[in-house]
Design a protein around this motif. Structure first.
Motif, mmCIF file in Angstrom:
data_model
loop_
_atom_site.group_PDB
_atom_site.id
_atom_site.type_symbol
_atom_site.label_atom_id
_atom_site.label_comp_id
_atom_site.label_asym_id
_atom_site.label_seq_id
_atom_site.Cartn_x
_atom_site.Cartn_y
_atom_site.Cartn_z
ATOM 1 N N LYS A 264 33.443 -0.692 28.376
ATOM 2 C CA LYS A 264 34.055 -1.746 29.338
ATOM 3 C C LYS A 264 34.106 -3.113 28.836
ATOM 4 N N SER A 265 33.136 -3.658 27.854
ATOM 5 C CA SER A 265 33.236 -4.834 27.229
ATOM 6 C C SER A 265 34.540 -5.003 26.255
ATOM 7 N N HIS A 266 34.734 -3.719 25.746
ATOM 8 C CA HIS A 266 35.998 -3.761 24.794
ATOM 9 C C HIS A 266 37.255 -3.882 25.623
ATOM 10 N N ARG A 267 37.184 -3.087 26.910
ATOM 11 C CA ARG A 267 38.430 -3.358 27.616
ATOM 12 C C ARG A 267 38.606 -4.882 28.050
ATOM 13 N N GLU A 268 37.528 -5.454 28.629
ATOM 14 C CA GLU A 268 37.426 -6.665 29.100
ATOM 15 C C GLU A 268 37.782 -7.808 27.945
ATOM 16 N N LYS A 269 37.573 -7.253 26.738
ATOM 17 C CA LYS A 269 37.693 -8.426 25.864
ATOM 18 C C LYS A 269 39.267 -8.334 25.565
ATOM 19 N N VAL A 270 39.952 -7.117 25.622
ATOM 20 C CA VAL A 270 41.416 -7.080 25.305
ATOM 21 C C VAL A 270 42.130 -7.675 26.731
ATOM 22 N N LEU A 271 41.622 -7.430 27.910
ATOM 23 C CA LEU A 271 42.375 -8.175 29.072
ATOM 24 C C LEU A 271 41.925 -9.543 28.939
ATOM 25 N N ALA B 168 41.104 8.164 12.090
ATOM 26 C CA ALA B 168 42.620 7.476 12.556
ATOM 27 C C ALA B 168 42.129 6.859 13.736
ATOM 28 N N CYS B 169 42.568 5.681 14.128
ATOM 29 C CA CYS B 169 42.197 4.965 15.246
ATOM 30 C C CYS B 169 43.242 3.824 15.528
ATOM 31 N N ALA B 170 43.116 3.720 17.030
ATOM 32 C CA ALA B 170 43.907 2.549 17.297
ATOM 33 C C ALA B 170 42.890 1.358 17.208
ATOM 34 N N ASP B 171 43.270 0.118 17.713
ATOM 35 C CA ASP B 171 42.737 -1.206 17.591
ATOM 36 C C ASP B 171 41.414 -1.202 18.248
ATOM 37 N N ASN B 172 41.484 -0.570 19.423
ATOM 38 C CA ASN B 172 40.245 -0.638 20.292
ATOM 39 C C ASN B 172 40.346 0.737 20.708
ATOM 40 N N ASP B 173 39.348 1.610 20.243
ATOM 41 C CA ASP B 173 39.161 3.042 20.309
ATOM 42 C C ASP B 173 38.015 3.427 20.657
ATOM 43 N N SER B 174 37.714 4.732 21.164
ATOM 44 C CA SER B 174 36.433 5.124 21.607
ATOM 45 C C SER B 174 36.409 6.620 21.171
ATOM 46 N N ILE B 175 35.720 7.185 20.230
ATOM 47 C CA ILE B 175 35.956 8.479 19.549
ATOM 48 C C ILE B 175 34.839 9.186 19.693
ATOM 49 N N SER B 176 34.871 10.390 20.234
ATOM 50 C CA SER B 176 33.602 11.229 20.452
ATOM 51 C C SER B 176 33.874 12.543 19.938
ATOM 52 N N VAL B 177 32.857 13.119 18.930
ATOM 53 C CA VAL B 177 33.048 14.250 18.236
ATOM 54 C C VAL B 177 31.913 15.152 18.714
ATOM 55 N N ASN B 178 31.999 16.458 18.715
ATOM 56 C CA ASN B 178 31.020 17.428 19.270
ATOM 57 C C ASN B 178 31.342 18.749 18.243
ATOM 58 N N ASN C 177 29.697 9.310 18.403
ATOM 59 C CA ASN C 177 30.594 8.631 18.762
ATOM 60 C C ASN C 177 31.003 7.558 17.617
ATOM 61 N N VAL C 178 32.291 7.193 17.698
ATOM 62 C CA VAL C 178 32.568 6.018 16.851
ATOM 63 C C VAL C 178 33.546 5.247 17.808
ATOM 64 N N ILE C 179 33.085 3.712 17.932
ATOM 65 C CA ILE C 179 33.669 2.842 18.537
ATOM 66 C C ILE C 179 34.289 1.801 17.909
ATOM 67 N N VAL C 180 35.640 1.408 17.886
ATOM 68 C CA VAL C 180 36.447 0.802 17.059
ATOM 69 C C VAL C 180 36.826 -0.357 18.049
ATOM 70 N N SER C 181 36.696 -1.631 17.463
ATOM 71 C CA SER C 181 37.063 -2.809 18.173
ATOM 72 C C SER C 181 37.876 -3.863 16.976
ATOM 73 N N ARG C 182 39.014 -4.321 17.372
ATOM 74 C CA ARG C 182 39.399 -5.431 16.377
ATOM 75 C C ARG C 182 38.792 -6.619 16.709
ATOM 76 N N SER C 183 38.455 -7.170 15.572
ATOM 77 C CA SER C 183 37.618 -8.629 15.507
ATOM 78 C C SER C 183 38.584 -9.388 15.353
ATOM 79 N N ASP C 184 39.530 -9.601 14.288
ATOM 80 C CA ASP C 184 40.684 -10.463 14.081
ATOM 81 C C ASP C 184 41.677 -9.715 13.582
ATOM 82 N N ARG C 185 42.770 -10.526 13.068
ATOM 83 C CA ARG C 185 43.994 -9.685 12.647
ATOM 84 C C ARG C 185 43.736 -8.899 11.470
#
Lengths: 163, 199
Positions: free
Chosen positions: A79-86, B142-152, B159-167
């Protein structure tokens, strides 16, 4: 064990423990609708791993409570990721933090062991004996953990307020 | 903050009242409906993972036997594969897996092993990241800039959560069990030099 037996076991678990599971989740995500989604997902995760489960209802509920806590924090992170993007597209001034929000933020920053202790032993209307069964420790150990968790919480809240 | 104030806050939080829309019966019915549809999905992914692993191992075995990069056209007779990998162009297992499985499936390589999972983001994965999790374990994802991936998958879950911090920087929040070992870490990745895919 066959799936019918597991289904009955899970149905019994939900009947007996749904208020507890919802309470644990809603204390973290702060929204009843989101809490229900989180509890469903946690139960589905437990269902997927049902083969590794021995069959005791108490053990199952303890396991599911822990999954609910971890799933709730996963939900908050997403949720915080989504909010960051928004917010990137429409930046707004963040609302002023209330004391309860400060408490939530501090609980999030606790190590997992103490975070679980706060949610299960302090915020879920369970007795110390019930909580210690879920957390897999003796009541004495739990008292010590609660004491330490509260000290850590106070310190984190103080530190966050200074920043 | 003093002890009294903390106790007051904890009590206030504990006593907050929430109203849940769904009744207990509805909740149980919803859950039972979901698990009735669940096994098929799991079996599908299990078979898909085995199929993908067999392809990956075959390709790697052939590549290592020849001692050089083998154009895809030499190791498979599949027409669409051959046309997408012109002779002389090196074979990239990640690109090939992305092409085979599409955007909706999460694709990871743990070392040389292909692992597939679920992605929560519907955008196409625009980054391929290479990170060293431990001395022995490398993860390619392989992921998008903000992505949430779960593997089982057998041997790899989490899980791997990806978030873009800067460019230039992406942050990977990794919580994986690999061969029974838990890897829980946050890794900043400079992806400015990565190949950007345009699928």
């Amino acid at each position: 064990m066959q799936d019918t037996i597991y289904k009955n076991l899970f149905a019994e678990l939900i009947k007996n423990k749904l208020p507890l599971l919802r309470r644990v989740a809603v204390n973290i995500v702060n929204s009843p609708a989101d809490a229900d989604d989180v509890v469903q997902n946690a139960l589905l995760r437990a269902w997927d791993k049902r083969g590794s489960f021995s069959g005791k209802t108490d053990a199952l509920s303890a396991w599911v409570v822990k999954i609910v806590i971890s799933e709730s924090y996963n939900f908050l992170r997403k949720k915080s990721h989504r909010e960051k993007v928004l917010q990137y597209f429409s930046p707004e001034t963040p609302e002023e933090n209330t004391a309860l929000e400060a408490l939530d933020a501090a609980i999030t920053q606790l190590p997992e062991l103490y975070r679980d202790t706060i949610h299960i032993a302090l915020l879920s209307n369970l007795t110390i004996e019930e909580s210690s069964r879920i957390l897999g420790c003796s009541p004495n150990t739990l008292y010590q953990r609660i004491h330490k968790a509260k000290n850590m919480l106070r310190e984190i809240i103080r530190r966050n307020a200074d920043e | 903050m003093n002890e009294e104030l903390l106790e007051k806050l904890l009590k206030e939080k504990k006593n907050q009242v929430y109203h849940f829309g769904q009744s207990e019966e509805d909740f149980i019915a919803g859950f039972m409906e979901k698990i009735d549809h669940r096994p098929q999905k799991i079996h599908f992914w299990r078979y898909a993972a085995i199929f993908a692993a067999v392809i990956g191992i075959t390709v790697l075995a052939l590549t290592s036997m020849s001692g050089k990069t083998v154009p895809t056209s030499e190791i498979t007779t599949h027409k669409s594969v051959a046309t997408n990998n012109a002779p002389g162009k090196s074979f990239d297992p990640m690109q090939e897996s992305l092409r085979l499985f599409g955007d909706e499936v999460a694709i990871l390589f743990v070392g040389n092993d292909l692992v597939i999972g679920e992605r929560m983001n519907t955008e196409s994965p625009s980054n391929v990241l290479n990170v060293k999790l431990t001395n022995n374990i490398e993860l390619k994802i392989a992921c998008a800039d903000n992505d949430s991936i779960s593997v089982n998958a057998p041997g790899v879950s989490g899980n791997v959560i990806v978030s873009r911090s800067d460019r230039q920087t992406l942050v990977l929040d990794v919580d994986l069990f690999i061969q029974g070992k838990r890897i829980n870490t946050q890794i900043p990745v400079d992806n400015s030099k990565d190949i950007r895919m345009h699928s």
